[in-house]
Design an enzyme around this catalytic site. Structure first.
Site, PDB file in Angstrom:
ATOM      1  CE  LYS A 211      -3.454 -32.854 -14.289  1.00 49.49           C
ATOM      2  NZ  LYS A 211      -3.532 -31.829 -13.245  1.00 49.49           N
ATOM      3  CD  GLU A 217       0.770 -24.445 -27.151  1.00 48.48           C
ATOM      4  OE1 GLU A 217      -0.070 -25.337 -26.846  1.00 48.48           O
ATOM      5  OE2 GLU A 217       0.639 -23.256 -26.825  1.00 48.48           O
ATOM      6  N   GLY A 268      -0.052 -29.076 -13.145  1.00 49.46           N
ATOM      7  CA  GLY A 268       1.098 -29.023 -14.050  1.00 49.46           C
ATOM      8  C   GLY A 268       2.293 -28.307 -13.459  1.00 49.46           C
ATOM      9  NE  ARG A 269      -0.249 -23.108 -10.718  1.00 50.00           N
ATOM     10  CZ  ARG A 269      -1.450 -23.407 -11.190  1.00 50.00           C
ATOM     11  NH1 ARG A 269      -1.574 -23.968 -12.371  1.00 50.00           N
ATOM     12  NH2 ARG A 269      -2.538 -23.147 -10.480  1.00 50.00           N
ATOM     13  CD  GLU A 355      -0.519 -21.668 -15.073  1.00 50.03           C
ATOM     14  OE1 GLU A 355      -0.580 -21.303 -16.257  1.00 50.03           O
ATOM     15  OE2 GLU A 355      -0.079 -22.775 -14.736  1.00 50.03           O
ATOM     16  CG  HIS A 386      27.679  -6.211 -14.619  1.00 50.02           C
ATOM     17  ND1 HIS A 386      28.801  -5.421 -14.514  1.00 50.02           N
ATOM     18  CD2 HIS A 386      27.861  -7.239 -13.749  1.00 50.02           C
ATOM     19  CE1 HIS A 386      29.640  -5.962 -13.642  1.00 50.02           C
ATOM     20  NE2 HIS A 386      29.082  -7.056 -13.157  1.00 50.02           N
ATOM     21  CE  LYS A 501      -3.925 -24.427 -22.377  1.00 49.21           C
ATOM     22  NZ  LYS A 501      -3.966 -25.670 -21.620  1.00 49.21           N
TER      23      LYS A 501
HETATM   24  C1  G6Q Z   1       0.137 -25.649 -15.149  1.00 46.20           C
HETATM   25  C2  G6Q Z   1      -0.735 -25.332 -16.237  1.00 46.20           C
HETATM   26  C3  G6Q Z   1      -0.127 -25.371 -17.610  1.00 46.20           C
HETATM   27  C4  G6Q Z   1       0.073 -26.792 -18.160  1.00 46.20           C
HETATM   28  C5  G6Q Z   1       0.377 -26.709 -19.664  1.00 46.20           C
HETATM   29  C6  G6Q Z   1       0.636 -28.068 -20.258  1.00 46.20           C
HETATM   30  O1  G6Q Z   1      -0.198 -25.739 -13.999  1.00 46.20           O
HETATM   31  O2  G6Q Z   1      -1.880 -26.100 -16.152  1.00 46.20           O
HETATM   32  O3  G6Q Z   1       1.086 -24.687 -17.695  1.00 46.20           O
HETATM   33  O4  G6Q Z   1       1.086 -27.448 -17.477  1.00 46.20           O
HETATM   34  O5  G6Q Z   1      -0.668 -26.065 -20.320  1.00 46.20           O
HETATM   35  O6  G6Q Z   1      -0.459 -28.897 -20.059  1.00 46.20           O
HETATM   36  P1  G6Q Z   1      -0.393 -30.416 -20.380  1.00 46.20           P
HETATM   37  O7  G6Q Z   1       0.597 -31.053 -19.471  1.00 46.20           O
HETATM   38  O8  G6Q Z   1      -1.784 -30.918 -20.144  1.00 46.20           O
HETATM   39  O9  G6Q Z   1       0.019 -30.543 -21.810  1.00 46.20           O
END
Ligand code: G6Q
Length: 539
Positions: A211, A217, A268-269, A355, A386, A501
């Site tokens: 996003k 990463e 994002g989540r 989160e 188990h 970060k």
């Molecule tokens: C979710 C967070 C986080 C995010 C990642 C990836 O709500 O904001 O998990 O989705 O850090 O972010 P980008 O999509 O910006 O790479």
């Protein structure tokens, strides 16, 4: 925004505190069946039913929870959210100041889309995707040898990975024959290597999902994949697709075969039903499969606007969670799918819930004086039985449980052994566990005594399909949001993950510039402390 009560100020909370001193005793003989409890304590949401007779609640508690929901305006706030109110904010402090419109990515499938602009944008992205998928299907888009793309490598992390990956895993039997998806998330080079070594790059589309377009990463892994494509003599711009925010550093359509957008009002989540999950799911399931998934989520969103807690599954689930966590003071929650296909779903919920609701200040910036989000964890049953169920049955910690089960298996490839099918065995185990946790078992041998009164809820569907998966996802998204409103916290930002970060970035800079680099992790740690990097992050 209207002013509502919160769990701190609502009169119903005082009533519930008193009721929590003597909660319903599930261990009394006949308790589970008296007054039609088993039949009455069922909430039907169409695609799923919530069976909650094994919770430590009675009608008085349920009435109290209804009052709490009403006084806190939980459904009103949810309605406002879906219609574009700026819910991602902390009053009086610098904050994201955003609308929260993840539901817009599927509300074109509801009877009345809620926020026109967001719905129109979602519709436009879906139309773009449909065209792209058609071109892949009919070979208009193909590799340099004119061969069809068979594989997608989805590159993203956190919200750009967990939801999509858990849904892909859940819907594997519904994929287009011959297609597969692989995921790369971790910056650990072994993650990418293990995926790239097992795919035929020539037949791969690479879906880069970020996003922000700035995530270390994902950008690192994108470079790695691009390098591998080039090394194989392939043109990355003809293999790579982007899903990103408009105007992000990744919004550069010339680098990609196609660029799809998601918007700042989708966290994002909460983004699995946006293009973040949509491109990958569309490729794998086909456009119609993706639409079924979105329709399932949309149907649930509409039902979540019902103010009656006994008829609104996610609202009731949220309030039972508040009862267990705030009033009965149980610190964690285990989600236990009796469905192997949902094996990554608890990991997605872990992020989405923790989160969102792992916060200590309210929406006015005050420290809260009550508990907010619980620790969420889980694994599929029967495997968990188990492993860690020992603690659940007889440990000193009481863990409320949410079981998820389906009447039918996905593949319908089942056999009868000793007079019952495997699916029956699976369901029998789930039911047995719920009852054992609730009722316990007296034994004169203390080591064989089961105290019971360990609450659980059963979320039951017919079969795990794209449509029911969409609904299940939306149930949990709405549950999390309802709880956040009740606790008066901002469930839509994630300041807590920012510090790490920034710090990692500074440490990397230090590593690059240091000629006499320490040769061990311990040395690096010392270096960081000596250079006062943590202090630098204060400013
Ligand atoms: C979710 C967070 C986080 C995010 C990642 C990836 O709500 O904001 O998990 O989705 O850090 O972010 P980008 O999509 O910006 O790479």
């Amino acid at each position: 925004m209207t002013n509502f009560h919160t769990i701190r100020t609502a009169p119903a909370a005082e009533k519930l505190k008193i009721l929590a001193k003597d909660p319903f005793d599930l261990t009394v003989e006949g308790a589970l069946v008296e007054n039609g409890r088993m039949q009455n304590y069922i909430c039907d949401s169409g695609l799923f039913r919530l069976l909650y007779s094994c919770q430590r609640v009675d009608d008085q508690v349920l009435d109290g929870l209804q009052e709490l929901a009403d006084q806190c305006g939980l459904v009103e706030q949810y309605r406002e959210m879906r219609r574009g109110s700026v819910k991602n904010r902390i009053e009086g402090f610098e904050s994201e100041e955003r609308q929260v419109l993840h539901t817009s990515s599927r509300d074109v499938f509801t009877s009345m889309p809620c926020e026109k602009d967001a719905s129109a944008k979602a519709r436009a992205e879906l139309a773009k995707l449909q065209e792209f998928l058609t071109d892949i299907d009919n070979g208009t888009i193909a590799n340099s040898d004119g061969e069809q793309f068979t594989t997608m490598v989805h590159v993203g992390i956190g919200g750009s990975d967990l939801g999509p990956r858990s849904i892909y895993e859940a819907l594997k039997p519904f994929g287009i024959k011959g297609r597969a998806v692989h995921f790369i998330a971790n910056v650990d080079p072994d993650d990418a290597a293990s995926v790239l070594d097992q795919v035929d790059l020539k037949r791969c589309l690479v879906n880069i999902v970020s996003k922000s377009g700035t995530t270390l990463e994902t950008l690192t892994n994108e470079k790695l994949v691009v390098q591998r494509l080039e090394a194989a003599g392939l043109d990355p711009a003809k293999h790579c697709v982007a899903v990103t925010g408009q105007d992000s550093p990744m919004d550069n359509p010339r680098n990609y075969l196609r660029s799809f957008y998601m918007f700042d009002y989708i966290g994002g989540r909460y983004s699995a039903t946006s293009m973040v999950g949509g491109v990958m799911l569309g490729f794998y399931l086909g456009y119609d499969g993706l639409i079924d998934f979105l329709k399932g989520a949309a149907a649930l969103d509409e039902r979540a606007e019902n103010t009656n807690i006994r008829e609104n599954l996610p609202l009731l689930l949220a309030l039972l969670g508040v009862w267990n966590h705030n009033f009965l003071t149980y610190p964690t929650l285990a989600v236990l799918p009796y469905s192997q296909a949902l094996h990554r779903f608890p990991a997605h919920l872990q992020q989405c819930d923790m989160e969102s609701n792992g916060k200590s200040i309210d929406r006015q910036g005050n420290f809260v004086s009550y508990k907010t989000g619980p620790v969420i964890w889980g694994e599929p049953g029967t495997n968990g039985q188990h492993a860690f169920y020992q603690l659940l049955h007889q440990g000193t910690e009481i863990v409320p449980l949410e079981f998820i089960g389906f009447h039918e298996s996905q593949f319908k490839k089942d056999i009868e052994v000793a007079g019952s099918s495997s699916q029956q065995k699976l369901l029998a185990n789930m039911i047995a566990q719920a009852l054992a946790f609730a009722c316990g078992k007296n034994d004169n041998n203390p080591n064989r005594n089961f105290p019971g009164n360990r609450p659980s809820a059963l979320i039951l569907g017919e079969r795990l399909t794209p449509e029911t998966m969409g609904a299940l996802l939306a149930i949990y998204e709405a549950k999390i949001v309802f709880q956040g409103f009740c606790w008066n916290i901002n469930s839509f930002d994630q300041e807590g993950v920012q510090l790490g970060k920034v710090l990692a970035g500074k440490i990397l800079e230090l590593m690059k510039g240091d000629d006499e680099r320490p040769s061990s992790v311990e040395g690096e740690l010392l270096n960081v402390v000596k250079n006062k990097i943590l202090k630098a992050c204060d400013s």
